[in-house]
Design a protein around this motif. Structure first.
Motif, short mmCIF file in Angstrom:
data_model
loop_
_atom_site.label_atom_id
_atom_site.label_comp_id
_atom_site.label_asym_id
_atom_site.label_seq_id
_atom_site.Cartn_x
_atom_site.Cartn_y
_atom_site.Cartn_z
N LEU A 127 0.95 -1.27 0.28
CA LEU A 127 0.07 0.08 -0.29
C LEU A 127 0.87 1.04 -0.26
O LEU A 127 2.08 1.18 0.08
N TYR A 131 -1.05 9.34 1.35
CA TYR A 131 -2.06 9.52 0.00
C TYR A 131 -2.26 11.61 -0.73
O TYR A 131 -1.84 12.41 0.21
N THR A 197 -6.63 5.14 2.94
CA THR A 197 -6.94 3.78 2.21
C THR A 197 -8.51 2.78 1.67
O THR A 197 -8.15 2.49 0.88
N THR A 200 -10.12 5.42 -0.80
CA THR A 200 -9.04 5.28 -2.25
C THR A 200 -9.10 3.33 -2.53
O THR A 200 -9.30 4.02 -4.32
N ARG A 201 -9.26 2.86 -1.95
CA ARG A 201 -8.54 1.61 -2.71
C ARG A 201 -9.34 0.33 -2.74
O ARG A 201 -9.42 0.06 -3.55
N LEU A 225 -10.90 -4.33 0.09
CA LEU A 225 -10.04 -3.89 -0.45
C LEU A 225 -9.69 -5.73 -0.62
O LEU A 225 -10.04 -7.14 -1.19
N ASP A 230 -7.02 -4.37 -6.23
CA ASP A 230 -6.56 -2.13 -6.23
C ASP A 230 -5.62 -1.75 -6.94
O ASP A 230 -5.01 -0.92 -6.39
N ASN A 233 -5.54 1.21 -12.28
CA ASN A 233 -5.86 2.65 -12.04
C ASN A 233 -7.52 3.48 -12.59
O ASN A 233 -8.40 2.44 -13.69
N TYR A 267 -13.81 4.29 -11.93
CA TYR A 267 -14.75 4.69 -11.31
C TYR A 267 -16.02 4.31 -10.62
O TYR A 267 -16.15 5.30 -9.95
N TYR A 279 -10.07 11.14 -4.52
CA TYR A 279 -8.86 9.33 -5.17
C TYR A 279 -8.08 9.96 -5.07
O TYR A 279 -6.89 10.05 -5.47
#
Ligand SMILES: C[S@@+](CC[C@H](N)C(=O)[O-])C[C@H]1O[C@@H](n2cnc3c(N)ncnc32)[C@H](O)[C@@H]1O
Length: 459
Positions: A127, A131, A197, A200-201, A225, A230, A233, A267, A279
């Protein structure tokens, strides 16, 4: 990460720097997953791309319908994982119920704290360590000089959400007798990392997708997750579909992919503000982009406010690539009504007016032109302040990218045509607008400190 099911072909392949060992960490992740009943990365491999950073590359041509990845359900991290852990009893007992996002975040933070002792260490090591969403702006960067109102208020909300959940999590940990949490004072940084985390993932699990877990009783339980998965993009229109079968979560592509291309997923439909908030990146030239206009910039007299309420006017005041939001034009129309007409204005009639009717009065177009110039100048001033900021965070740099994208949107509506001395001899910029007029800017600081812009008919 959301997904939509629209299909659109990508326009160009992206070059990947395959010489970069994208990460010993990712090689370790792949090895670890294989030891946990994963069949392997199939047609994909991690790579580093110049415009999007780490992502997944297709090693061979893929036909529509081809499986991109297939991840064993046992490797997904969901609320069920948190509930099975030593935190489970406390999470179940919490009242009011905690959100699935907080449960997974706490689980992540605990596993990270365990370091080398965590059975999930290869995944945790894969990870990012930080971010770029506004939750990662430094407190000194949350200022009206640096960020336009819509971004500033959303950034403050993110910081407040982290603090609120930190307090909730600390209370929950205090009530936990599990030995693994003894003496642990969860820090804001730990919670921020885990929280963002997940934000965004985590993938969105559709209600019809059965991951084989019993109902958790947690709030908003629809995220999980998925290691390796993950790494996809985002590109608008890169549609995939999913299924759960044979104990695996699978993603299939809806369109062909050439060998050596980055493989994206979509997304979900988001403008750049939403992408930054959710994100921490922007899509250059995002066709959904709209520049928000603060409602205070179009003040309404009390009578006009009543009509606005009747017209159920919300506050989606924005300038998009193709034009202006209806809310913005309606508000400008109401603000421009002469005083004697205000008492009789019918909000519901205004609601039925066409966009052409709303922009017909010259006063509306004049105010709109002034507003456009003011927006450009405000964004430029925020960008200048951001450039002057010593040691800006990466999250602030992403905010700068957003503002530059917004300026590009505004350039389709208003542009500087040159400079000209006014009657007072002061040289001022002259703006052209799509509204068909030329705007000569004259800054007048009246009682409200407002910027006034004059329109003139010639070029
Ligand atoms: C699910 S992860 C994707 C993998 C990620 N790039 C990594 O290195 O682990 C989502 C994050 O990837 C980055 N990202 C995704 N799509 C992107 C894009 N089109 N351009 C730039 N960054 C992107 C953003 O930082 C986002 O928060």
């Amino acid at each position: 990460m959301g997904r939509t099911k629209r299909v659109r072909r990508r326009k160009r392949a992206v070059s990947a720097d395959s010489s970069v060992d994208v990460d010993g960490r990712l090689a370790e992740l792949v090895g670890w997953m294989r030891r946990h009943r994963w069949s392997g990365p199939g047609p994909l491999r991690p790579a580093l791309f110049p415009d999007t950073g780490r992502g997944l590359l297709s090693r061979r041509p893929l036909q529509p319908g081809a499986t991109l990845v297939s991840i064993p359900l046992s490797l997904l991290v969901s609320s069920a994982t948190a509930l099975r852990s030593e935190l489970g009893a406390a999470l179940r007992a919490a009242r009011p119920a905690v959100s699935a996002q907080l449960a997974v975040s706490l689980w992540l933070a605990l596993e990270r704290r365990r370091g080398a002792d965590s059975g999930w260490r290869p995944y945790l090591a894969s990870l990012p360590s930080a971010y770029t969403t506004p939750a990662y702006c430094e407190p000194r960067e949350l200022s009206a000089d640096l960020l336009p109102e819509a971004l500033l208020s959303a950034a403050r909300l993110q910081h407040a959400a982290v603090r609120r959940n930190l307090l909730r999590a600390r209370r929950l940990l205090r009530e936990t007798s599990a030995p693994c949490v003894a003496g642990w004072e969860l820090s804001e940084e730990e919670l921020r990392h885990a929280w963002v985390t997940v934000k965004t993932r985590a993938m969105c699990v559709e209600p019809e997708e059965d991951l084989g877990n019993a109902p958790s009783g947690l709030k908003d339980d629809n995220c999980a997750l998925a290691p390796f998965l993950d790494l996809f993009n985002h590109r608008p229109g890169a549609t995939v579909y999913s299924s759960v079968s044979d104990g695996c979560y699978r993603l299939m592509t809806e369109h062909g992919v050439a060998a050596g291309e980055q493989v994206f997923i979509d997304y979900g439909p988001r403008d750049n503000l939403q992408l930054v908030l959710d994100y921490g990146f922007v899509v250059p030239g995002n066709e959904r982009d709209a520049v928000p206009v603060p409602a205070e910039w179009v003040p309404l007299p009390a009578e006009a406010q009543r009509a606005a309420d009747d017209a159920r006017l919300r506050s989606f005041l924005s300038v998009g690539r193709e034009g202006y939001s209806r809310d913005l034009l309606t508000r400008l129309y109401l603000a421009a009504l002469p005083e004697q007409e205000l008492a009789s204005v019918d909000g519901q009639e205004v609601q039925c007016m066409s966009l052409q009717e709303l922009t017909a009065p010259a006063a509306v177009r004049r105010t709109l032109a002034a507003l456009l110039v003011r927006l450009v100048r405000h964004l430029e001033s925020c960008l200048a302040a951001q450039r002057a900021m010593p040691a800006p965070s990466d999250a602030l740099r992403v905010c700068s990218a957003l503002l530059r994208e917004w300026l590009l949107v505004l350039q389709g509506h208003v542009w500087e045509r040159g400079r000209r001395p006014g009657a007072d001899g002061v040289v001022r910029p002259v703006y052209g607008t799509r509204l068909g007029d030329v705007v000569t800017e004259s800054v007048i600081h009246g009682a409200g400190g407002e910027l006034t812009v004059e329109m003139c008919a010639d070029g």
